[in-house]
Design an enzyme around this catalytic site. Structure first.
Site, PDB file in Angstrom:
ATOM      1  N   ARG A  29       0.824  -1.220   0.000  1.00 17.57           N
ATOM      2  CA  ARG A  29       0.000   0.000   0.000  1.00 17.57           C
ATOM      3  C   ARG A  29       0.860   1.273   0.000  1.00 17.57           C
ATOM      4  O   ARG A  29       0.484   2.284   0.593  1.00 17.57           O
ATOM      5  CB  ARG A  29      -0.944   0.042   1.228  1.00 17.57           C
ATOM      6  N   ARG A  33      -3.370   6.488   1.350  1.00 15.72           N
ATOM      7  CA  ARG A  33      -3.900   7.707   1.981  1.00 15.72           C
ATOM      8  C   ARG A  33      -2.978   8.370   3.000  1.00 15.72           C
ATOM      9  O   ARG A  33      -3.271   9.457   3.464  1.00 15.72           O
ATOM     10  CB  ARG A  33      -5.254   7.397   2.632  1.00 15.72           C
ATOM     11  N   ARG A  42      -6.479  11.329  -5.725  1.00 19.57           N
ATOM     12  CA  ARG A  42      -7.736  10.608  -5.509  1.00 19.57           C
ATOM     13  C   ARG A  42      -8.917  11.568  -5.553  1.00 19.57           C
ATOM     14  O   ARG A  42      -9.967  11.254  -6.121  1.00 19.57           O
ATOM     15  CB  ARG A  42      -7.686   9.886  -4.171  1.00 19.57           C
ATOM     16  N   ASP A  79      -6.866  -2.947  -7.469  1.00 22.26           N
ATOM     17  CA  ASP A  79      -7.388  -3.607  -6.274  1.00 22.26           C
ATOM     18  C   ASP A  79      -7.734  -5.055  -6.586  1.00 22.26           C
ATOM     19  O   ASP A  79      -8.083  -5.370  -7.727  1.00 22.26           O
ATOM     20  CB  ASP A  79      -8.638  -2.889  -5.747  1.00 22.26           C
ATOM     21  N   TYR A 156     -14.830 -12.231  -0.203  1.00 20.79           N
ATOM     22  CA  TYR A 156     -15.550 -10.967  -0.449  1.00 20.79           C
ATOM     23  C   TYR A 156     -16.767 -11.199  -1.350  1.00 20.79           C
ATOM     24  O   TYR A 156     -17.823 -10.599  -1.146  1.00 20.79           O
ATOM     25  CB  TYR A 156     -14.608  -9.937  -1.086  1.00 20.79           C
TER      26      TYR A 156
END
Ligand code: CP3
Length: 349
Positions: A29, A33, A42, A79, A156
């Site tokens: 990652r 953020r 973003r 992703d 998921y």
């Protein structure tokens, strides 16, 4: 690169089994953020998925941590949940909560999914990002592509969101095993095509993220974590001889032992629940390992970060090692702590 020429990039050398004086570094990652420049791009994209599917902006965020820190590898910005979306699942992200998907728990849900051959229609922008990056990265920087492992992606798709214990996926595995296995097989086939297209577009290494492998045990681990990674690895290496592959059966514990041999991966990524000394004795004996500083150090910093980084580098210094965190860096991390980690790894270089 011709098959027989030894690699020159540090990450590729470690993956080929070379013990380097200073381990190469990248960070899970690393585009995320915690970086103000990521947040700005973003915001320009509007939302996370629009960022993933915009090759210019996805290229930009992939390059940001390379410019700022000079990591030895860049990881494609995308992703693991784009594959379910390409197979026809609805996918959206709820701010502050995480991903949501339409669920697959019945045969009729499964029948609505698209055939594997159709995934490229959705995923073409991702391959464009890979092509952009292959042309834009510094010559010493390795480009890593990735996908989720079938079990993790299935957790998921079955639950429609992230789950603490992967309960819904375990329920389907037990209550309707034929449907569960059909779903896993579809994801496996789609993942092979997706990764193969990334390699054709210029990705130099593949990483298979099995974030929830730790919730499988015994025979279920063999069948649903180890076997799909083996199938993907074998097929990719058949189609693209020499392509290095990193496996990440997160929280596998004792089941890290022998994972590389059983699956054919070139490197095993370690989470921070295992000690680096243990990994040196039990996992690195079979080849390259990646990891495994706790990502919490990127929040807390200071001397404990320096000490733990040095201890990991030392423990894994007698074999091939790629320095990384044990899991992704979190949004509350301090960018200065990333630099401190890098300086601590490279202090004797
Ligand atoms: O490592 C990188 O920098 C490359 C890009 C990457 C992302 N996700 C970007 C991302 C990679 C390799 C992933 C993998 C991924 N995605 C995994 C496996 C690794 C792991 O973390 O265990 C999983 C399980 C996912 C699914 C996913 N994506 C979740 C659960 C979430 C929400 C949680 C969160 O951190 O917000 C995401 C969103 C996501 N994927 C973000 C990023 C940068 C944050 C999105 C944002 O900007 O709001």
């Amino acid at each position: 690169m011709a098959q027989n020429t030894p690699p020159t990039k540090t990450i590729l050398r470690a993956l080929a089994g070379e013990t380097l004086p200073t381990p190469p570094i990248w960070m899970m990652r690393q585009a995320g953020r915690y970086l103000p420049e990521y947040k700005a791009t973003r915001a320009e994209a509007g939302d996370f998925l629009s960022l993933c599917y915009n090759p210019d902006l996805a290229t930009e965020v992939t390059l940001q941590p390379i410019r700022r820190y000079g990591f030895d590898a860049a990881i494609l910005f995308a992703d693991i949940l784009l594959v379910p979306q390409a197979l026809g699942a609805d996918l959206w992200f709820v701010t502050g909560e995480g991903p949501r998907l339409s669920t697959v728990t019945t045969q009729s849900d499964f029948d609505k999914l698209k055939p594997v051959g159709d995934i490229h229609e959705t995923l073409n922008p991702i391959y464009q990002t890979v092509r952009n990056l292959a042309g834009a990265l510094p010559s010493e920087t390795t480009l890593i592509g990735f996908a989720g492992a079938p079990w993790t992606v299935a957790t998921y798709m079955i639950a429609g969101q992230g789950t603490k214990d992967q309960g819904p996926a375990h329920q389907l595995r037990i209550n309707d095993n034929p449907l569960f296995e059909k779903l896993l097989d579809l994801i496996t086939k789609a993942t092979i095509e997706y990764m193969s297209a990334q390699i054709e577009a210029g990705a130099e290494v593949m990483k298979i993220f099995d974030s929830w492998a730790g919730s499988l045990s015994g025979e279920a681990f063999q069948k649903y974590a180890l076997e799909p990674t083996r199938e993907i690895t074998q097929e990719l290496k058949k189609r693209h001889p020499g392509i290095p592959i990193i496996g990440f059966p997160r929280e596998a514990g004792d089941k890290y032992i022998g994972f590389a041999k059983a699956t054919g991966v070139d490197c095993v990524a370690l989470d921070n629940s295992v000690s680096a000394d243990w990994a040196a004795a039990n996992v690195q004996v079979d080849g390259c390992v990646q990891g495994n500083l706790a990502s919490s150090h990127m929040v807390t910093g200071g001397q404990p970060l320096v000490d733990e980084t040095r201890a990991i580098v030392k423990a894994l210094s007698k074999g091939p090692h790629i320095f990384n965190l044990g899991h992704g860096i979190t949004p509350d991390a301090n960018p200065d702590n990333v630099q401190l980690m890098i300086d601590s790894v490279r202090e004797h270089a």
